[in-house]
Design an enzyme around this catalytic site. Structure first.
Site, PDB file in Angstrom:
ATOM      1  N   SER A  61      16.474  -3.968 -10.297  1.00  0.00           N
ATOM      2  CA  SER A  61      15.493  -4.560  -9.399  1.00  0.00           C
ATOM      3  C   SER A  61      15.308  -3.723  -8.151  1.00  0.00           C
ATOM      4  O   SER A  61      16.257  -3.230  -7.561  1.00  0.00           O
ATOM      5  CB  SER A  61      15.909  -5.953  -8.971  1.00  0.00           C
ATOM      6  N   HIS A  63      14.593  -4.917  -5.477  1.00  0.00           N
ATOM      7  CA  HIS A  63      15.164  -5.660  -4.349  1.00  0.00           C
ATOM      8  C   HIS A  63      16.560  -5.145  -4.022  1.00  0.00           C
ATOM      9  O   HIS A  63      17.019  -5.279  -2.905  1.00  0.00           O
ATOM     10  CB  HIS A  63      15.181  -7.158  -4.646  1.00  0.00           C
ATOM     11  N   ASP A  70       9.561  -9.786  -1.083  1.00  0.00           N
ATOM     12  CA  ASP A  70       8.525 -10.681  -1.574  1.00  0.00           C
ATOM     13  C   ASP A  70       8.046 -11.505  -0.387  1.00  0.00           C
ATOM     14  O   ASP A  70       8.860 -12.007   0.381  1.00  0.00           O
ATOM     15  CB  ASP A  70       9.083 -11.625  -2.644  1.00  0.00           C
ATOM     16  N   GLU A 119       1.976  -8.315  -9.272  1.00  0.00           N
ATOM     17  CA  GLU A 119       2.730  -9.089  -8.278  1.00  0.00           C
ATOM     18  C   GLU A 119       2.163  -8.842  -6.883  1.00  0.00           C
ATOM     19  O   GLU A 119       2.652  -7.976  -6.158  1.00  0.00           O
ATOM     20  CB  GLU A 119       4.223  -8.697  -8.291  1.00  0.00           C
ATOM     21  N   HIS A 122       4.768  -8.691  -3.893  1.00  0.00           N
ATOM     22  CA  HIS A 122       5.921  -7.784  -3.826  1.00  0.00           C
ATOM     23  C   HIS A 122       5.523  -6.489  -3.122  1.00  0.00           C
ATOM     24  O   HIS A 122       4.764  -5.684  -3.677  1.00  0.00           O
ATOM     25  CB  HIS A 122       6.417  -7.516  -5.247  1.00  0.00           C
TER      26      HIS A 122
HETATM   27 ZN   LIG Z   1       9.783  -8.817  -5.659  1.00  0.00          ZN
END
Ligand SMILES: [Zn+2]
Length: 148
Positions: A61, A63, A70, A119, A122
């Site tokens: 990820s 992240h 996000d 997304e 994001h």
């Molecule tokens: Zn994300």
């Protein structure tokens, strides 16, 4: 988040406030355990194919890089939804994230390149020059880095 990215995010948020745009950070850095939990529950819920497309495998990820965030807004009840791209806030993000060094990491119509569904929530820090180039040229980070 990493320090340079966190500082850029703060600047982005204060500009949003000036413009009367209500955005909130929903999730930033996720630990490996948390990511594993998210992925595993997606697999159980939707099957491995969908899970692969919609959430990163543990360890993969963005992240976890400390460079991604996000964001969402009260107008969509703080949900991470593709509809966000049609809201005032989602459109503001597209216009304004590049000058703070962020990109919309998984754009619409580029799923075959990024491997991820669209997304609009994001954002990923890449630095101002790269961000402006990527967003102006309507390309992805993969294309910018010459990976495709
Ligand atoms: Zn994300």
């Amino acid at each position: 988040m990493r320090q340079d990215a966190a500082k850029a995010l703060e600047e982005l948020f204060s500009e949003a406030e000036k413009d009367g745009i209500d955005i909130y950070a929903i999730s930033g850095y996720r630990s490996y355990d948390r990511q594993e939990y998210i992925f595993t529950s997606k697999v159980m819920e939707r099957g491995i194919y969908v899970a692969n497309q919609t959430s990163a495998k543990p360890g993969e990820s963005e992240h976890q890089t400390g460079l991604a965030m996000d964001v969402s807004s009260p107008s969509v009840n703080f949900q991470l939804t593709q509809y966000y791209g049609h809201t005032r806030e989602g459109k503001w993000l597209v216009e304004n994230v590049p000058k703070h060094g962020f990109i919309i990491r998984y754009p619409e119509g580029k799923e075959y390149i990024t491997g991820y569904n669209y997304e609009p929530w994001h954002i990923r820090y890449v630095g101002k020059n790269a961000a402006e180039f990527i967003m102006n040229e309507n390309i992805t980070l993969e294309e910018y880095l010459g990976k495709v």
